[in-house]
Design a protein around this motif. Structure first.
Motif, mmCIF file in Angstrom:
data_model
loop_
_atom_site.group_PDB
_atom_site.id
_atom_site.type_symbol
_atom_site.label_atom_id
_atom_site.label_comp_id
_atom_site.label_asym_id
_atom_site.label_seq_id
_atom_site.Cartn_x
_atom_site.Cartn_y
_atom_site.Cartn_z
ATOM 1 N N MET A 1 3.951 46.737 -23.549
ATOM 2 C CA MET A 1 5.244 46.413 -22.946
ATOM 3 C C MET A 1 6.069 45.584 -23.930
ATOM 4 S SD MET A 1 6.099 44.254 -19.452
ATOM 5 C CE MET A 1 5.199 45.389 -18.409
ATOM 6 N N SER A 2 7.312 45.967 -24.121
ATOM 7 C CA SER A 2 8.186 45.237 -25.031
ATOM 8 C C SER A 2 8.583 43.897 -24.424
ATOM 9 C CB SER A 2 9.443 46.051 -25.324
ATOM 10 O OG SER A 2 10.257 46.139 -24.161
ATOM 11 N N PHE A 3 9.131 43.017 -25.273
ATOM 12 C CA PHE A 3 9.585 41.725 -24.774
ATOM 13 C C PHE A 3 10.644 41.897 -23.690
ATOM 14 C CE2 PHE A 3 12.975 38.572 -24.852
ATOM 15 C CZ PHE A 3 12.282 37.464 -24.402
ATOM 16 N N THR A 4 11.619 42.779 -23.923
ATOM 17 C CA THR A 4 12.710 42.914 -22.964
ATOM 18 C C THR A 4 12.251 43.526 -21.642
ATOM 19 O OG1 THR A 4 13.365 44.988 -24.062
ATOM 20 C CG2 THR A 4 14.583 42.974 -24.654
ATOM 21 N N GLU A 5 11.276 44.413 -21.694
ATOM 22 C CA GLU A 5 10.722 44.939 -20.436
ATOM 23 C C GLU A 5 10.084 43.809 -19.637
ATOM 24 O OE1 GLU A 5 9.417 49.545 -21.411
ATOM 25 O OE2 GLU A 5 8.162 47.916 -22.188
ATOM 26 N N HIS A 6 9.349 42.962 -20.336
ATOM 27 C CA HIS A 6 8.691 41.818 -19.692
ATOM 28 C C HIS A 6 9.730 40.853 -19.127
ATOM 29 C CE1 HIS A 6 5.521 39.105 -18.746
ATOM 30 N NE2 HIS A 6 5.777 38.234 -19.702
ATOM 31 N N ALA A 7 10.750 40.560 -19.922
ATOM 32 C CA ALA A 7 11.799 39.634 -19.475
ATOM 33 C C ALA A 7 12.563 40.214 -18.290
ATOM 34 C CB ALA A 7 12.758 39.341 -20.633
ATOM 35 N N TRP A 8 12.870 41.498 -18.330
ATOM 36 C CA TRP A 8 13.606 42.148 -17.234
ATOM 37 C C TRP A 8 12.829 42.028 -15.928
ATOM 38 C CZ3 TRP A 8 18.501 44.020 -17.331
ATOM 39 C CH2 TRP A 8 18.927 44.792 -16.239
ATOM 40 N N ASN A 9 11.517 42.212 -15.987
ATOM 41 C CA ASN A 9 10.678 42.098 -14.783
ATOM 42 C C ASN A 9 10.700 40.677 -14.234
ATOM 43 O OD1 ASN A 9 9.946 44.806 -14.925
ATOM 44 N ND2 ASN A 9 8.048 44.411 -16.040
ATOM 45 N N THR A 83 23.016 25.822 -20.589
ATOM 46 C CA THR A 83 23.110 25.656 -22.039
ATOM 47 C C THR A 83 21.876 24.961 -22.591
ATOM 48 O OG1 THR A 83 25.528 25.545 -21.945
ATOM 49 C CG2 THR A 83 24.469 24.634 -23.901
ATOM 50 N N ASP A 84 21.434 23.908 -21.909
ATOM 51 C CA ASP A 84 20.253 23.174 -22.355
ATOM 52 C C ASP A 84 19.026 24.083 -22.391
ATOM 53 O OD1 ASP A 84 21.796 20.917 -22.548
ATOM 54 O OD2 ASP A 84 21.093 20.025 -20.666
ATOM 55 N N LEU A 85 18.898 24.928 -21.375
ATOM 56 C CA LEU A 85 17.720 25.792 -21.303
ATOM 57 C C LEU A 85 17.770 26.889 -22.366
ATOM 58 C CD1 LEU A 85 15.090 26.138 -19.873
ATOM 59 C CD2 LEU A 85 16.197 27.562 -18.167
ATOM 60 N N VAL A 86 18.969 27.416 -22.629
ATOM 61 C CA VAL A 86 19.109 28.403 -23.705
ATOM 62 C C VAL A 86 18.645 27.785 -25.023
ATOM 63 C CG1 VAL A 86 20.773 29.684 -25.109
ATOM 64 C CG2 VAL A 86 20.923 29.784 -22.629
ATOM 65 N N GLU A 87 19.061 26.565 -25.280
ATOM 66 C CA GLU A 87 18.667 25.900 -26.521
ATOM 67 C C GLU A 87 17.162 25.638 -26.540
ATOM 68 O OE1 GLU A 87 21.219 22.484 -26.778
ATOM 69 O OE2 GLU A 87 22.942 23.681 -27.457
ATOM 70 N N TYR A 88 16.591 25.369 -25.386
ATOM 71 C CA TYR A 88 15.146 25.153 -25.300
ATOM 72 C C TYR A 88 14.399 26.445 -25.613
ATOM 73 C CZ TYR A 88 10.953 22.701 -23.722
ATOM 74 O OH TYR A 88 9.723 22.093 -23.678
ATOM 75 N N ILE A 89 14.913 27.575 -25.101
ATOM 76 C CA ILE A 89 14.292 28.879 -25.386
ATOM 77 C C ILE A 89 14.418 29.200 -26.871
ATOM 78 C CG2 ILE A 89 14.446 31.371 -24.958
ATOM 79 C CD1 ILE A 89 15.335 30.670 -22.081
ATOM 80 N N ASP A 90 15.566 28.882 -27.457
ATOM 81 C CA ASP A 90 15.715 29.077 -28.901
ATOM 82 C C ASP A 90 14.698 28.239 -29.670
ATOM 83 O OD1 ASP A 90 17.480 31.041 -29.751
ATOM 84 O OD2 ASP A 90 19.248 29.816 -29.376
ATOM 85 N N SER A 91 14.471 27.027 -29.214
ATOM 86 C CA SER A 91 13.486 26.165 -29.867
ATOM 87 C C SER A 91 12.089 26.767 -29.777
ATOM 88 C CB SER A 91 13.490 24.773 -29.235
ATOM 89 O OG SER A 91 14.728 24.127 -29.436
ATOM 90 N N ILE A 117 19.326 36.654 -24.874
ATOM 91 C CA ILE A 117 18.559 36.651 -23.632
ATOM 92 C C ILE A 117 19.422 36.179 -22.466
ATOM 93 C CG2 ILE A 117 16.624 35.512 -22.442
ATOM 94 C CD1 ILE A 117 15.159 35.516 -25.165
ATOM 95 N N ASP A 118 20.308 35.228 -22.734
ATOM 96 C CA ASP A 118 21.247 34.750 -21.721
ATOM 97 C C ASP A 118 22.084 35.912 -21.189
ATOM 98 O OD1 ASP A 118 22.977 32.515 -20.424
ATOM 99 O OD2 ASP A 118 24.411 33.617 -21.646
ATOM 100 N N ARG A 119 22.600 36.729 -22.070
ATOM 101 C CA ARG A 119 23.393 37.893 -21.642
ATOM 102 C C ARG A 119 22.529 38.886 -20.870
ATOM 103 N NH1 ARG A 119 25.832 41.249 -25.300
ATOM 104 N NH2 ARG A 119 24.599 40.639 -27.108
ATOM 105 N N PHE A 120 21.269 38.999 -21.272
ATOM 106 C CA PHE A 120 20.329 39.907 -20.609
ATOM 107 C C PHE A 120 20.063 39.448 -19.175
ATOM 108 C CE2 PHE A 120 16.049 42.165 -20.712
ATOM 109 C CZ PHE A 120 16.597 43.434 -20.844
ATOM 110 N N SER A 121 19.939 38.139 -18.996
ATOM 111 C CA SER A 121 19.716 37.567 -17.664
ATOM 112 C C SER A 121 20.908 37.829 -16.749
ATOM 113 C CB SER A 121 19.465 36.058 -17.793
ATOM 114 O OG SER A 121 19.367 35.443 -16.525
ATOM 115 N N ILE A 122 22.111 37.645 -17.269
ATOM 116 C CA ILE A 122 23.320 37.907 -16.486
ATOM 117 C C ILE A 122 23.419 39.394 -16.156
ATOM 118 C CG2 ILE A 122 25.834 37.764 -16.461
ATOM 119 C CD1 ILE A 122 24.421 35.047 -16.376
ATOM 120 N N ALA A 164 18.566 46.102 -28.856
ATOM 121 C CA ALA A 164 19.088 45.130 -29.820
ATOM 122 C C ALA A 164 18.230 43.866 -29.870
ATOM 123 C CB ALA A 164 20.529 44.778 -29.469
ATOM 124 N N ILE A 165 17.813 43.365 -28.703
ATOM 125 C CA ILE A 165 16.994 42.146 -28.663
ATOM 126 C C ILE A 165 15.621 42.393 -29.263
ATOM 127 C CG2 ILE A 165 15.848 40.482 -27.149
ATOM 128 C CD1 ILE A 165 18.248 40.763 -25.242
#
Length: 203
Positions: A1-9, A83-91, A117-122, A164-165
């Protein structure tokens, strides 16, 4: 399973869990292990889902002005958490790939992994709610048809953004893309940077 498939689920689980109660004040019950990437992704989408519905509520033309102001404050706070959480995920990803040496001709992507990933979540939220409209029995046939067309576009966007991701992550792993993280440095919530706030505190 790709990362995006996992994230989408994971994002879909968050959206579905929220709609069990459909209440912006209902507390999150994250089912994933604290500190894991899955925990971060679920929390990220929960914030997005709550904010989606706060944005719906505040657009009620009959809303009480005092309530609207309080909602605006809540949305501002939610945006800061997002925003804080996006930066945490980047970290998280920055640490994951810290031992990879980029190639001498490595490129820099226009956005970080976490902001993609933020755009993917939206996008998960857009698909969920557009599907609701495309299948809403109380709507006209014309409305459902238009929403079905929009849903198909969103699903095509999902395919493209997923690719793309996943490609971005692969390029970082292979050293073809250099990962750099910039803090967003939001100014409007900072009392030392927002002139409306620091002028008030100095008066």
């Amino acid at each position: 399973m790709s990362f995006t498939e996992h994230a989408w689920n994971i994002f879909n689980k968050s959206v579905e869990d929220y709609h069990l109660h459909d209440n912006v004040d209902f507390p999150i019950n994250n089912p994933f292990e604290n500190g894991s990437l899955e925990h971060l992704l679920y929390t990220k989408n929960w914030i997005d889902t709550v904010q989606w519905h706060l944005e719906d509520i505040i657009r009620d033309e009959n809303i009480d002005p005092v309530e609207a102001l309080q909602l605006k404050r809540t949305i501002d706070a939610s945006n800061q958490k997002r925003t804080d959480l996006v930066e945490y995920i980047d970290s998280y990803f920055f640490q994951k790939y810290q031992n990879i040496t980029p190639k001498s001709d490595a490129k820099i992507n226009t956005e970080t992994v976490a902001w993609a990933i933020d755009r993917f979540s939206i996008l998960v939220l857009k698909v969920y709610h557009m599907n609701q409209e495309a299948t809403r029995e109380s709507a006209t046939e014309e409305h459902r048809a238009k929403c079905t067309e929009k849903l198909n576009v969103l699903l095509e966007q999902k395919k493209d953004l997923s690719q793309a991701i996943d490609q971005l992550l692969l390029d970082i792993e292979n050293g073809d893309v250099k990962m750099k993280v910039y803090k967003q440095m939001k100014m409007y919530n900072d009392e030392s940077l927002n002139p409306i706030l620091y002028q008030k505190s100095n008066s």
